[in-house]
Design a protein around this motif. Structure first.
Motif, short mmCIF file in Angstrom:
data_model
loop_
_atom_site.label_atom_id
_atom_site.label_comp_id
_atom_site.label_asym_id
_atom_site.label_seq_id
_atom_site.Cartn_x
_atom_site.Cartn_y
_atom_site.Cartn_z
N MET A 1 0.97 -1.08 0.15
CA MET A 1 -0.07 0.00 -0.11
C MET A 1 0.56 1.24 -0.17
N LYS A 2 0.29 2.10 -0.73
CA LYS A 2 1.26 3.58 -1.18
C LYS A 2 0.34 4.49 -0.25
N VAL A 3 1.37 5.77 -0.39
CA VAL A 3 0.17 7.15 0.75
C VAL A 3 -0.47 7.44 -1.18
N SER A 4 -0.37 7.04 -1.80
CA SER A 4 -1.73 7.41 -3.27
C SER A 4 -2.79 7.09 -3.13
N ARG A 72 5.91 32.22 11.32
CA ARG A 72 7.20 32.16 10.44
C ARG A 72 8.01 31.93 12.16
N GLY A 73 7.79 32.44 13.11
CA GLY A 73 8.46 32.05 14.53
C GLY A 73 8.46 30.71 14.61
N VAL A 74 7.04 30.25 14.55
CA VAL A 74 6.64 28.38 15.78
C VAL A 74 6.94 28.16 15.10
N MET A 75 6.84 27.70 13.44
CA MET A 75 6.29 26.59 12.56
C MET A 75 7.58 26.02 12.57
N ASP A 76 7.29 24.57 12.09
CA ASP A 76 8.45 23.61 12.01
C ASP A 76 9.08 24.02 11.02
N GLU A 77 10.45 24.41 10.66
CA GLU A 77 10.85 24.71 9.68
C GLU A 77 11.32 23.50 8.58
N HIS A 78 11.66 22.43 9.39
CA HIS A 78 12.27 21.18 8.45
C HIS A 78 11.36 20.04 8.63
N PRO A 79 9.87 20.07 8.10
CA PRO A 79 8.60 18.82 7.60
C PRO A 79 9.00 18.27 7.15
N LEU A 80 8.95 16.89 8.14
CA LEU A 80 9.47 14.76 7.64
C LEU A 80 7.98 15.43 6.32
N THR A 81 8.26 14.87 4.83
CA THR A 81 7.66 15.05 3.66
C THR A 81 7.79 13.39 3.14
N CYS A 82 6.81 13.08 2.43
CA CYS A 82 7.17 11.67 1.57
C CYS A 82 6.43 12.24 -0.02
N THR A 83 6.22 10.69 -0.98
CA THR A 83 6.02 10.75 -1.92
C THR A 83 4.69 10.10 -1.81
N PRO A 84 3.67 10.09 -2.89
CA PRO A 84 2.56 9.36 -3.06
C PRO A 84 2.96 7.95 -3.35
N GLU A 85 4.72 7.81 -3.98
CA GLU A 85 4.71 6.13 -4.42
C GLU A 85 5.68 5.60 -2.45
N THR A 86 5.67 6.62 -1.89
CA THR A 86 6.17 6.35 -0.65
C THR A 86 5.43 4.80 0.52
N ARG A 98 10.59 10.32 14.06
CA ARG A 98 10.14 11.90 14.24
C ARG A 98 9.01 11.79 15.43
N HIS A 99 8.73 11.29 15.75
CA HIS A 99 7.29 11.75 16.56
C HIS A 99 6.26 12.19 15.79
N ALA A 100 6.41 11.69 14.34
CA ALA A 100 5.72 13.55 13.44
C ALA A 100 4.09 12.53 13.25
N ARG A 101 2.74 13.91 13.69
CA ARG A 101 1.57 13.54 13.57
C ARG A 101 1.27 13.63 12.59
N TYR A 102 2.01 14.63 11.13
CA TYR A 102 1.58 15.18 10.49
C TYR A 102 2.16 15.01 9.00
N MET A 103 1.77 15.07 7.67
CA MET A 103 3.13 14.78 6.88
C MET A 103 2.96 15.10 5.76
N PRO A 104 3.56 16.15 5.21
CA PRO A 104 3.21 16.89 3.70
C PRO A 104 3.20 15.22 2.56
N VAL A 105 2.51 15.38 1.83
CA VAL A 105 2.61 14.52 0.65
C VAL A 105 3.59 15.74 -0.17
#
Length: 154
Positions: A1-4, A72-86, A98-105
């Motif tokens: 199963m993939k992110v897509s 800008r003063g509070v955001m996570d500047e280096h968010p964990l990301t993935c691709t649709p194919e991950t 990374r204890h990440a609850r959200y991940m941009p695709v």
């Protein structure tokens, strides 16, 4: 199963915010949309992630108020990301590390969506439920010999 596969079920609604907007504006959007994160975009590029974790830390640091703090003063500047194919198993591992609850695709530099740990857990449970149903159906349909006994396993 993939992110897509998750994105296909989840739909394509995205909520973004500019890094120059106030934290109060971001909080209002999160509250109105009942979401736990916002992708921070600047001139079409991903520059950060704002989740309730960063919000809580900022409010505590500011004595219980958001004040005039910008995103800008509070955001996570280096968010964990993935691709649709991950693969989902890889996403699960990355989020746990990374204890990440959200991940941009991201597809190259294009934001395709955001997945949450909940989305990943739900997809895994549904996949396991489907596999369990298939295995039970296979066992139920196991061939029997003429005497009614199942063949011996090797």
């Amino acid at each position: 199963m993939k992110v897509s596969d998750i994105l296909r079920v989840k739909g394509g609604t995205l909520y973004t915010v500019s890094p120059e907007e106030t934290l109060a504006t971001g909080l209002k959007t999160m509250s109105e949309r009942d979401i736990g994160s916002l992708v921070v975009m600047d001139r079409g590029a991903l520059v950060g992630m704002l989740s309730f974790r960063e919000v809580i830390q900022a409010v505590v640091k500011n004595g219980g108020s958001v004040g005039t703090t910008t995103i800008r003063g509070v955001m996570d500047e280096h968010p964990l990301t993935c691709t649709p194919e991950t693969e989902i198993d890889e996403v699960r591992r990355m989020m746990l590390e990374r204890h990440a609850r959200y991940m941009p695709v991201m597809d190259q530099r294009t934001l395709m969506g955001v997945i949450s740990f909940y989305d990943v857990a739900k997809a895994v449970v549904e996949s396991q439920d489907f596999e369990n149903r298939m295995l039970k159906a296979y066992i139920r349909d196991w061939p029997v010999d003429e005497a009614g006994a199942q063949p011996a396993a090797n």
